[in-house]
Design a protein around this motif. Sequence first.
Motif, PDB file in Angstrom:
ATOM      1  N   LEU A   6       0.676  -1.232   0.030  1.00  0.00           N
ATOM      2  CA  LEU A   6       0.174  -0.039   0.155  1.00  0.00           C
ATOM      3  C   LEU A   6       0.696   1.362   0.223  1.00  0.00           C
ATOM      4  N   LEU A   7       1.466   1.628  -1.231  1.00  0.00           N
ATOM      5  CA  LEU A   7       2.408   2.679  -1.221  1.00  0.00           C
ATOM      6  C   LEU A   7       1.640   3.936  -2.032  1.00  0.00           C
ATOM      7  N   GLN A   8       0.271   3.785  -2.153  1.00  0.00           N
ATOM      8  CA  GLN A   8      -0.395   4.573  -3.196  1.00  0.00           C
ATOM      9  C   GLN A   8      -0.470   6.007  -2.391  1.00  0.00           C
ATOM     10  N   PRO A   9       0.005   7.207  -2.988  1.00  0.00           N
ATOM     11  CA  PRO A   9      -0.045   8.620  -2.359  1.00  0.00           C
ATOM     12  C   PRO A   9      -1.600   9.023  -2.140  1.00  0.00           C
ATOM     13  N   SER A  10      -1.824   9.600  -1.114  1.00  0.00           N
ATOM     14  CA  SER A  10      -3.166  10.098  -0.811  1.00  0.00           C
ATOM     15  C   SER A  10      -3.036  11.580  -1.577  1.00  0.00           C
ATOM     16  N   ASN A  11      -3.546  11.575  -2.931  1.00  0.00           N
ATOM     17  CA  ASN A  11      -3.098  12.915  -3.468  1.00  0.00           C
ATOM     18  C   ASN A  11      -4.139  12.915  -4.742  1.00  0.00           C
ATOM     19  N   SER A  12      -4.691  14.245  -4.744  1.00  0.00           N
ATOM     20  CA  SER A  12      -5.631  14.338  -6.020  1.00  0.00           C
ATOM     21  C   SER A  12      -5.202  14.488  -7.120  1.00  0.00           C
ATOM     22  N   LEU A  13      -3.703  14.708  -7.235  1.00  0.00           N
ATOM     23  CA  LEU A  13      -3.018  14.560  -8.408  1.00  0.00           C
ATOM     24  C   LEU A  13      -3.117  13.055  -9.290  1.00  0.00           C
ATOM     25  N   CYS A  14      -3.600  12.277  -8.428  1.00  0.00           N
ATOM     26  CA  CYS A  14      -3.547  10.735  -8.907  1.00  0.00           C
ATOM     27  C   CYS A  14      -4.826  10.662  -9.713  1.00  0.00           C
ATOM     28  N   THR A  15      -5.819  11.534  -9.881  1.00  0.00           N
ATOM     29  CA  THR A  15      -6.928  11.098 -10.467  1.00  0.00           C
ATOM     30  C   THR A  15      -7.372  12.421 -11.211  1.00  0.00           C
ATOM     31  N   LEU A  16      -8.390  12.047 -12.364  1.00  0.00           N
ATOM     32  CA  LEU A  16      -8.977  13.000 -13.105  1.00  0.00           C
ATOM     33  C   LEU A  16     -10.210  13.053 -12.646  1.00  0.00           C
ATOM     34  N   LEU A  17     -10.847  12.565 -11.503  1.00  0.00           N
ATOM     35  CA  LEU A  17     -11.971  12.231 -10.982  1.00  0.00           C
ATOM     36  C   LEU A  17     -11.965  12.710  -9.647  1.00  0.00           C
ATOM     37  N   PRO A  18     -12.227  13.954  -9.023  1.00  0.00           N
ATOM     38  CA  PRO A  18     -11.768  14.035  -7.613  1.00  0.00           C
ATOM     39  C   PRO A  18     -12.880  13.691  -6.760  1.00  0.00           C
ATOM     40  N   HIS A  19     -13.333  12.507  -6.897  1.00  0.00           N
ATOM     41  CA  HIS A  19     -14.629  12.103  -5.840  1.00  0.00           C
ATOM     42  C   HIS A  19     -13.914  10.770  -5.230  1.00  0.00           C
ATOM     43  N   ASP A  20     -14.172  10.698  -4.040  1.00  0.00           N
ATOM     44  CA  ASP A  20     -13.674   9.450  -3.178  1.00  0.00           C
ATOM     45  C   ASP A  20     -14.778   8.428  -3.313  1.00  0.00           C
ATOM     46  N   ARG A  21     -15.959   8.698  -3.717  1.00  0.00           N
ATOM     47  CA  ARG A  21     -16.937   8.078  -3.722  1.00  0.00           C
ATOM     48  C   ARG A  21     -17.645   8.416  -4.821  1.00  0.00           C
ATOM     49  N   TYR A  22     -17.952   7.620  -5.744  1.00  0.00           N
ATOM     50  CA  TYR A  22     -19.068   7.831  -6.826  1.00  0.00           C
ATOM     51  C   TYR A  22     -19.639   6.357  -7.471  1.00  0.00           C
ATOM     52  N   TRP A  23     -20.287   6.511  -8.401  1.00  0.00           N
ATOM     53  CA  TRP A  23     -20.961   5.408  -9.358  1.00  0.00           C
ATOM     54  C   TRP A  23     -20.554   5.725 -10.694  1.00  0.00           C
ATOM     55  N   ILE A  24     -20.179   4.603 -11.335  1.00  0.00           N
ATOM     56  CA  ILE A  24     -19.973   4.234 -12.813  1.00  0.00           C
ATOM     57  C   ILE A  24     -21.389   3.679 -13.391  1.00  0.00           C
ATOM     58  N   ALA A  25     -21.918   4.360 -14.282  1.00  0.00           N
ATOM     59  CA  ALA A  25     -23.145   3.883 -14.704  1.00  0.00           C
ATOM     60  C   ALA A  25     -22.961   3.387 -16.197  1.00  0.00           C
ATOM     61  N   SER A  26     -23.756   2.288 -16.618  1.00  0.00           N
ATOM     62  CA  SER A  26     -23.737   2.034 -18.033  1.00  0.00           C
ATOM     63  C   SER A  26     -24.650   0.822 -18.364  1.00  0.00           C
ATOM     64  N   ARG A  27     -25.111   0.750 -19.535  1.00  0.00           N
ATOM     65  CA  ARG A  27     -26.007  -0.295 -20.106  1.00  0.00           C
ATOM     66  C   ARG A  27     -25.267  -1.571 -20.284  1.00  0.00           C
ATOM     67  N   GLN A  28     -23.793  -1.623 -20.157  1.00  0.00           N
ATOM     68  CA  GLN A  28     -23.145  -2.749 -20.710  1.00  0.00           C
ATOM     69  C   GLN A  28     -22.033  -2.854 -19.677  1.00  0.00           C
ATOM     70  N   ILE A  29     -22.351  -3.343 -18.301  1.00  0.00           N
ATOM     71  CA  ILE A  29     -21.294  -3.797 -17.359  1.00  0.00           C
ATOM     72  C   ILE A  29     -21.027  -5.133 -17.207  1.00  0.00           C
ATOM     73  N   VAL A  30     -19.846  -5.391 -17.558  1.00  0.00           N
ATOM     74  CA  VAL A  30     -19.376  -6.994 -17.632  1.00  0.00           C
ATOM     75  C   VAL A  30     -19.189  -7.564 -16.328  1.00  0.00           C
ATOM     76  N   THR A  31     -19.846  -8.351 -15.743  1.00  0.00           N
ATOM     77  CA  THR A  31     -19.634  -8.885 -14.538  1.00  0.00           C
ATOM     78  C   THR A  31     -19.478 -10.675 -14.749  1.00  0.00           C
ATOM     79  N   PRO A  32     -18.980 -11.307 -13.731  1.00  0.00           N
ATOM     80  CA  PRO A  32     -18.899 -12.708 -13.913  1.00  0.00           C
ATOM     81  C   PRO A  32     -20.246 -13.253 -13.986  1.00  0.00           C
ATOM     82  N   GLN A  33     -21.362 -12.664 -13.751  1.00  0.00           N
ATOM     83  CA  GLN A  33     -22.507 -13.356 -14.020  1.00  0.00           C
ATOM     84  C   GLN A  33     -23.271 -12.889 -15.098  1.00  0.00           C
TER      85      GLN A  33
END
Length: 486
Positions: free
Chosen positions: A8-35
Amino acid sequence: MSTFMLMLLQPSNSLCTLLPHDRYWIASRQIVTPQGVISGAVEVKGGNIVSVVKGIYQHGEIIKGHVVDYGNAVVMPGLIDVHAHLDDPGRTEWEGFSSGTKAAAAGGITTLIDMPLNSEPSTVSVETLKLKVEAAEEKIYVDVGFWGGLVPENALNVSALDSLLKAGVLGLKSFMCPSGINDFPMTNSSHIKEGLHVLAKYKRPLLVHAEMQLDSEGYPKENDDINDARLYSTYLRTRPPSMEEAAIRELLEVTKHTRANGSAEGSHLHIVHLSDSRASLKLLKEAKSRGDSITVETCPHYLAFSAEEIQDGDTRFKCSPPIRDAANRENLWGALMEGQIDMLSSDHSPTIPELKLFGEGNFLKAWGGISSLQYVLPVTWSYGKKYGITLNQLASWWSERPAKLAGQELKGAIVSGNHADIVVWEPNAEFELDENHTAYHKNPSISAYMGTRLSGKVLATFVRGNLVYKEGEHAPAACGVPILAK
């Protein structure tokens, strides 16, 4: 495979992401799951997948929090490439961790395992692994693990192998023919047998380049002085399918010990970049049926190209084992679709243009290797559509099974509790690989894929919840994590 832990060496840094939200949803009509493929949303919090909700489009559920809606684009587990050469440290003019992982992120790869050779020095000891990990820190945009090298120097030294495995390599890699790298000499079956016995207690795999030189055969050698060296057919004759068959036949004398109650039970052998779809594949199928712990990969370039299409002097296509004829390619696709071939990898093996000898076009002297890291998802999809490949097959070949091989239990599938390693891509979007296409490889001109038209554009890549790539833009900081086994 065994359970490994992520450093666990990940920096806690907003520069690590282009989406500055710790909690969010990714929505799609085509989500590939094991089921299967669902319409819904993936909840992400703190770098992990918290939940997968089905049916938000049909039923209009209200989701609280930030929602990134990708509509009809495919949301799939990030690709895991278990076979890449990033050449760092020592040969960063060939590639390097920064350019290589930028290319990986742009191609939807969220984890790659770096091979122990083509860097300088090769990763064959605790000291050289340390150099590799230090070179990777703060330069990688995706997670990167490391294979160690099994070479004659350490193969019969149990203490040396123990130390290397305890230091964190995810498994070992060896060659049964000359590797082309001076500090990575070839191994024989005795070395491989000893390596498997050490690996058994760690429950980690041994990856093998399975080609064996046969002095009894009268085929030309790569260092022969041959007048028609610009002909691909000349190079093809230097590495006939019998080299793969002979190596695999010898390996199977060793893998019988990996069966239940065998002396090397717990170890596993993985054949890298299979090219021969005939005798070699038949031998592997029989070994699996006998209970040998063995898997096999092939690569997109064996599925996309055929020997008949390669022009004289076009050394972009030189690799080993070589790209074989069109009938062989068809057989590889059949074996992949039927499950005889377990997974895919890039075998990204770049160099500098000068070593490809484009002006001379000499297939026997040019450096071998296909540069491909950024393109493997659209290549697999583009060439596989005519065979009827499905999104779940793609996820199995590129995510689920590679995760198992590398011991990454929290990767490879969109399920609650896993790392939020996700690629979003548009299957119907077409693009040309030409001088106008943005490529992140250090030397994009050497790729055999340049000049092709592909479908399957990567829109976004998330690594442990960080949006590290979005349509031509990378996160400001490289916050990928070096993965070491525990």
